[in-house]
Scaffold this motif. Structure first.
Motif, PDB file in Angstrom:
ATOM      1  N   ILE A  23      -7.018   6.458   0.063  1.00 28.13           N
ATOM      2  CA  ILE A  23      -5.850   5.944  -0.653  1.00 28.13           C
ATOM      3  C   ILE A  23      -4.578   6.344   0.084  1.00 28.13           C
ATOM      4  N   ASP A  24      -4.521   7.562   0.596  1.00 26.15           N
ATOM      5  CA  ASP A  24      -3.381   7.969   1.428  1.00 26.15           C
ATOM      6  C   ASP A  24      -3.235   7.051   2.642  1.00 26.15           C
ATOM      7  N   ASP A  25      -4.363   6.692   3.257  1.00 27.10           N
ATOM      8  CA  ASP A  25      -4.323   5.805   4.429  1.00 27.10           C
ATOM      9  C   ASP A  25      -3.794   4.422   4.041  1.00 27.10           C
ATOM     10  N   LEU A  26      -4.218   3.916   2.890  1.00 26.09           N
ATOM     11  CA  LEU A  26      -3.718   2.619   2.429  1.00 26.09           C
ATOM     12  C   LEU A  26      -2.211   2.675   2.188  1.00 26.09           C
ATOM     13  N   VAL A  27      -1.748   3.757   1.574  1.00 30.26           N
ATOM     14  CA  VAL A  27      -0.308   3.904   1.326  1.00 30.26           C
ATOM     15  C   VAL A  27       0.447   3.942   2.650  1.00 30.26           C
ATOM     16  N   ALA A  28      -0.105   4.637   3.637  1.00 28.86           N
ATOM     17  CA  ALA A  28       0.542   4.703   4.952  1.00 28.86           C
ATOM     18  C   ALA A  28       0.641   3.313   5.575  1.00 28.86           C
ATOM     19  N   LEU A  29      -0.405   2.502   5.414  1.00 28.18           N
ATOM     20  CA  LEU A  29      -0.383   1.145   5.951  1.00 28.18           C
ATOM     21  C   LEU A  29       0.715   0.323   5.280  1.00 28.18           C
ATOM     22  N   LEU A  30       0.767   0.348   3.936  1.00 27.63           N
ATOM     23  CA  LEU A  30       1.776  -0.423   3.226  1.00 27.63           C
ATOM     24  C   LEU A  30       3.183   0.069   3.555  1.00 27.63           C
ATOM     25  N   ALA A  31       3.339   1.372   3.689  1.00 25.36           N
ATOM     26  CA  ALA A  31       4.644   1.922   4.069  1.00 25.36           C
ATOM     27  C   ALA A  31       5.053   1.457   5.460  1.00 25.36           C
ATOM     28  N   SER A  32       4.077   1.315   6.365  1.00 23.87           N
ATOM     29  CA  SER A  32       4.408   0.830   7.714  1.00 23.87           C
ATOM     30  C   SER A  32       4.867  -0.625   7.658  1.00 23.87           C
ATOM     31  N   TRP A  33       4.300  -1.404   6.743  1.00 29.56           N
ATOM     32  CA  TRP A  33       4.761  -2.787   6.579  1.00 29.56           C
ATOM     33  C   TRP A  33       6.194  -2.804   6.056  1.00 29.56           C
ATOM     34  N   ARG A  34       6.503  -1.886   5.140  1.00 34.82           N
ATOM     35  CA  ARG A  34       7.857  -1.802   4.619  1.00 34.82           C
ATOM     36  C   ARG A  34       8.843  -1.500   5.745  1.00 34.82           C
ATOM     37  N   ASN A  35       8.504  -0.528   6.563  1.00 29.68           N
ATOM     38  CA  ASN A  35       9.399  -0.118   7.639  1.00 29.68           C
ATOM     39  C   ASN A  35       9.548  -1.210   8.684  1.00 29.68           C
ATOM     40  N   THR A  36       8.443  -1.922   8.972  1.00 26.71           N
ATOM     41  CA  THR A  36       8.501  -3.036   9.924  1.00 26.71           C
ATOM     42  C   THR A  36       9.424  -4.128   9.397  1.00 26.71           C
ATOM     43  N   SER A  37       9.345  -4.396   8.104  1.00 28.43           N
ATOM     44  CA  SER A  37      10.192  -5.426   7.502  1.00 28.43           C
ATOM     45  C   SER A  37      11.654  -5.035   7.575  1.00 28.43           C
ATOM     46  N   LYS A  38      11.949  -3.746   7.369  1.00 30.85           N
ATOM     47  CA  LYS A  38      13.335  -3.301   7.438  1.00 30.85           C
ATOM     48  C   LYS A  38      13.883  -3.423   8.853  1.00 30.85           C
ATOM     49  N   ILE A  39      13.044  -3.090   9.837  1.00 26.90           N
ATOM     50  CA  ILE A  39      13.480  -3.206  11.228  1.00 26.90           C
ATOM     51  C   ILE A  39      13.767  -4.661  11.566  1.00 26.90           C
ATOM     52  N   ALA A  40      12.873  -5.549  11.116  1.00 29.37           N
ATOM     53  CA  ALA A  40      13.055  -6.975  11.398  1.00 29.37           C
ATOM     54  C   ALA A  40      14.306  -7.512  10.717  1.00 29.37           C
ATOM     55  N   ALA A  41      14.582  -7.012   9.508  1.00 31.88           N
ATOM     56  CA  ALA A  41      15.733  -7.520   8.763  1.00 31.88           C
ATOM     57  C   ALA A  41      17.058  -7.075   9.368  1.00 31.88           C
TER      58      ALA A  41
END
Length: 259
Positions: free
Chosen positions: A233-251
């Protein structure tokens, strides 16, 4: 000489006695007119001590009138109430949930509720909706080992494999959705209003009110699916958090020149 009209308003001793007797009978079972009933006295918000009233005013707008089917995760969820301690429940109501739309409710933190009212809510949730239902053991820990962005205890690369096994069937290979009513979770707007801790909670509990399985259920998952561990579950959260950060960088990245 007395006029006939004045005689119409004369009340003899017998009539007077009957009138008084009728009034006494009518008033026997009633409060006197104008006498205030203490129960009808307006109460200040800080005097409200009913769980139902406090929940309807402060929680139902986001979590649903019956603690479910709201935009926020359900509180009418026995699994959630089994993994969160009473102390942590009070703390969350007191301070709100950083990184989400949930505000602090304690007066000391800028909210409107007294400590007593927060205790009534925290205890009332468990009294109303906690059950002795058995869940797959061991139950994952409610809290992240590290609530940073992303959690240091999780690994986004490992999370990719867990996502394929536990989530992709409904949410799509990269979390972008598969049509129908299941939405994308690799979505910058969604990820921007949800914290890592809230992501972990939803991964563990699912959303029974919307048909999302919890950490252990195999609905829409491989036949040999095994309950997710706390580390997965920690690994899944890390994956979703990386998507969040990628989206912020792109924005925030500058757009390429059109010349």
């Amino acid at each position: 000489m007395q006029s006939n009209s004045s005689k119409l308003f004369e009340i003899g001793p017998t009539a007077t006695g009957c009138w008084l007797a009728c009034c006494a009978a009518l008033l026997a079972g009633c409060d006197l007119p104008g006498k205030p009933d203490p129960a009808d006295r307006p109460r200040t918000p800080s005097e409200v001590r009913s769980f139902d009233a406090l929940f309807a005013t402060n929680c139902a707008g986001c979590h649903g009138a019956e603690g479910r089917l709201g935009p926020a995760p359900p509180l009418n969820d026995p699994l959630f109430l089994n993994i969160i301690s009473p102390e942590l429940m009070s703390q969350v109501i007191h301070n709100g949930r950083l990184g989400t739309p949930m505000p602090a409710f304690a007066r000391a933190a800028g909210g409107a509720l007294t400590d007593e009212q927060i205790g009534i809510l925290a205890e009332g949730l468990r009294k109303h909706w906690k059950t002795e239902k058995k869940f797959a053991k061991p139950l994952p820990a409610y809290q992240l080992s590290d609530d940073s962005q992303p959690p240091a205890s999780g690994d986004a690369k490992r999370g990719e494999a867990v996502f394929v096994r536990a989530c992709a069937e409904c949410h799509g290979e990269n979390g972008t959705g598969k049509g129908g009513y299941v939405g994308a979770i690799n979505d910058p707007d969604f990820l921007d209003i949800i914290s890592n801790q809230a992501l972990r909670r939803i991964i563990i509990t699912g959303r029974a009110d919307l048909g999302m399985p919890n950490y252990a259920e195999d609905d829409g998952r491989p036949a040999d699916f095994q309950p997710l561990s706390s580390a997965e579950i920690d690994d899944l959260v890390a994956l979703l958090a990386s998507w969040r950060n990628t989206s912020k960088i792109a924005a925030t990245a500058p757009h390429a020149s059109s010349n």
